[in-house]
Design an enzyme around this catalytic site. Structure first.
Site, PDB file in Angstrom:
ATOM      1  N   PRO A   2      90.811  77.843 -15.973  1.00  0.00           N
ATOM      2  CA  PRO A   2      90.243  78.380 -17.321  1.00  0.00           C
ATOM      3  C   PRO A   2      91.598  79.185 -17.840  1.00  0.00           C
ATOM      4  O   PRO A   2      92.123  79.744 -17.115  1.00  0.00           O
ATOM      5  CB  PRO A   2      89.357  79.346 -16.468  1.00  0.00           C
ATOM      6  CG  PRO A   2      88.832  78.638 -15.279  1.00  0.00           C
ATOM      7  CD  PRO A   2      90.135  78.061 -14.883  1.00  0.00           C
ATOM      8  N   GLU A   3      91.694  79.067 -19.008  1.00  0.00           N
ATOM      9  CA  GLU A   3      92.696  79.600 -19.804  1.00  0.00           C
ATOM     10  C   GLU A   3      92.485  80.876 -20.445  1.00  0.00           C
ATOM     11  O   GLU A   3      90.949  81.029 -20.533  1.00  0.00           O
ATOM     12  CB  GLU A   3      93.479  78.760 -20.894  1.00  0.00           C
ATOM     13  CG  GLU A   3      94.215  77.716 -19.883  1.00  0.00           C
ATOM     14  CD  GLU A   3      95.587  78.258 -19.291  1.00  0.00           C
ATOM     15  OE1 GLU A   3      96.076  79.330 -19.525  1.00  0.00           O
ATOM     16  OE2 GLU A   3      96.217  77.207 -18.561  1.00  0.00           O
ATOM     17  N   HIS A  91      78.253  75.954  -3.799  1.00  0.00           N
ATOM     18  CA  HIS A  91      79.470  76.883  -4.284  1.00  0.00           C
ATOM     19  C   HIS A  91      78.972  78.066  -5.226  1.00  0.00           C
ATOM     20  O   HIS A  91      79.942  78.573  -5.967  1.00  0.00           O
ATOM     21  CB  HIS A  91      80.741  75.962  -4.859  1.00  0.00           C
ATOM     22  CG  HIS A  91      81.031  74.962  -4.286  1.00  0.00           C
ATOM     23  ND1 HIS A  91      81.593  74.719  -3.090  1.00  0.00           N
ATOM     24  CD2 HIS A  91      80.945  73.535  -4.431  1.00  0.00           C
ATOM     25  CE1 HIS A  91      81.761  73.471  -2.704  1.00  0.00           C
ATOM     26  NE2 HIS A  91      81.536  72.821  -3.400  1.00  0.00           N
ATOM     27  N   ARG A 110      86.793  75.789  -5.709  1.00  0.00           N
ATOM     28  CA  ARG A 110      88.006  75.684  -4.866  1.00  0.00           C
ATOM     29  C   ARG A 110      88.393  77.247  -4.389  1.00  0.00           C
ATOM     30  O   ARG A 110      89.303  77.269  -3.689  1.00  0.00           O
ATOM     31  CB  ARG A 110      89.142  75.246  -5.943  1.00  0.00           C
ATOM     32  CG  ARG A 110      88.752  73.769  -6.250  1.00  0.00           C
ATOM     33  CD  ARG A 110      89.728  73.242  -7.299  1.00  0.00           C
ATOM     34  NE  ARG A 110      91.000  73.156  -6.531  1.00  0.00           N
ATOM     35  CZ  ARG A 110      92.207  72.643  -7.282  1.00  0.00           C
ATOM     36  NH1 ARG A 110      92.237  72.476  -8.623  1.00  0.00           N
ATOM     37  NH2 ARG A 110      93.441  72.806  -6.578  1.00  0.00           N
ATOM     38  N   ARG A 152     118.494  87.650 -22.960  1.00  0.00           N
ATOM     39  CA  ARG A 152     118.315  86.728 -21.863  1.00  0.00           C
ATOM     40  C   ARG A 152     118.338  85.339 -22.100  1.00  0.00           C
ATOM     41  O   ARG A 152     118.345  84.862 -23.082  1.00  0.00           O
ATOM     42  CB  ARG A 152     116.382  86.964 -21.601  1.00  0.00           C
ATOM     43  CG  ARG A 152     116.340  88.403 -21.319  1.00  0.00           C
ATOM     44  CD  ARG A 152     114.731  88.761 -20.719  1.00  0.00           C
ATOM     45  NE  ARG A 152     114.509  87.681 -19.719  1.00  0.00           N
ATOM     46  CZ  ARG A 152     113.023  87.658 -19.558  1.00  0.00           C
ATOM     47  NH1 ARG A 152     112.230  88.698 -19.449  1.00  0.00           N
ATOM     48  NH2 ARG A 152     112.758  86.794 -18.207  1.00  0.00           N
TER      49      ARG A 152
END
Ligand SMILES: [Zn+2]
Length: 271
Positions: A2-3, A91, A110, A152
């Site tokens: 999930p983003e 689950h 998971r 950087r």
């Protein structure tokens, strides 16, 4: 995984259903998550009203008068609201009753997700305190990127995916935003001109806002071949499109690996 858009979509789905409701029965069905679910969750929450559900990066913050439940979906977590009589699924780890008619369930096959309790301001929790700005917030803009990147050598794509630079820009969204901004993923962050940073910040906001908009109607379990969420797949210009023609110039999209993540770009349109 999930983003940010999926987490924000989840928040927008839950908030109107649960905000202001009082917690009834709480049951920890299986405390085994990335960190164990507090066994006293019931005594912490019972009788309390949910004040708000906020989001910080990919954390959802369930705010109560006596503290905050910090939730993360990990790799495969999901949350839903259903009737208390709805059959449990394998689950399902936690069920929290809200009012008489609704029940919140946390599901995670998971078990990389978690539910943590804090009585401190949640933003000061060790997992949140060092996070960079929200990509959709006002603090995040081209000058923030330019300042942070100064001197950087790191490539711009892993730079953009660093949570201390800006939170919630996952692999798909970094690839797509860099394409839209015309910046090659391997370019050194310290060598990008300020006008290009301005453009990139705008495209990061656009790509995430569009995904959130789509997520509202098409959130489901579908994953693409890389195991990443597929709901944004229709609009992807470079991600997972190696060898296919660029939508701008027709040349083939290339793939390379940067910081162990797949990068997709058009060598003609991005420099
Ligand atoms: Zn191109």
């Amino acid at each position: 995984v999930p983003e940010l858009p999926e987490v924000e979509t989840t928040r927008r789905g839950l908030a109107p259903l649960l905000t202001g409701k009082r917690v009834g029965k709480v049951e920890v069905l299986d405390p085994r998550l990335r960190w164990p679910v507090p066994t006293n969750l019931g005594s912490l929450l019972r009788g309390r009203s949910l004040r708000a559900i906020d989001r910080r990066a990919k954390y959802l913050l369930f705010r109560f008068s006596n503290g905050t439940l910090i939730a993360h979906l990990g790799m495969s977590g999901s949350m839903r609201v259903c009737a208390p009589t709805t059959a449990l699924r394998k689950h399902d780890h936690v069920r929290i009753g809200f009012g008489r008619e609704l029940e919140f369930r946390y599901h995670d096959p998971r078990r990389f997700g978690f539910l943590l309790w804090t009585e401190q301001p949640a933003e000061l929790h060790p997992r949140l305190v060092k996070l960079g700005p929200e990509p959709l917030g006002q603090e995040f803009d081209g000058s923030h990127l330019a300042r942070t990147a100064a001197g950087r050598k790191i490539a711009v794509k892993p730079f953009l995916m660093d949570n201390q630079v800006v939170v919630g820009v996952g692999n798909i969204y970094a690839n797509e935003a860099l394409f839209r901004a015309g910046i090659r993923p391997s370019r050194a962050a310290g060598k990008i001109a300020s006008t290009r940073w301005d453009r990139l910040a705008i495209e990061v906001k656009n790509v995430l806002a569009e995904a959130i908009q789509d997520g509202g109607t098409t959130l489901r379990d579908f994953l693409n071949s890389d195991g990443e969420p597929g709901y944004f797949v229709q609009k992807l210009q470079v991600y997972n499109r190696e060898g296919q023609p660029c939508n701008e110039c027709g040349g083939p999209i290339q793939r390379s690996v940067l910081g162990q993540r797949a990068s997709y770009f058009c060598p003609r349109c991005q420099c």
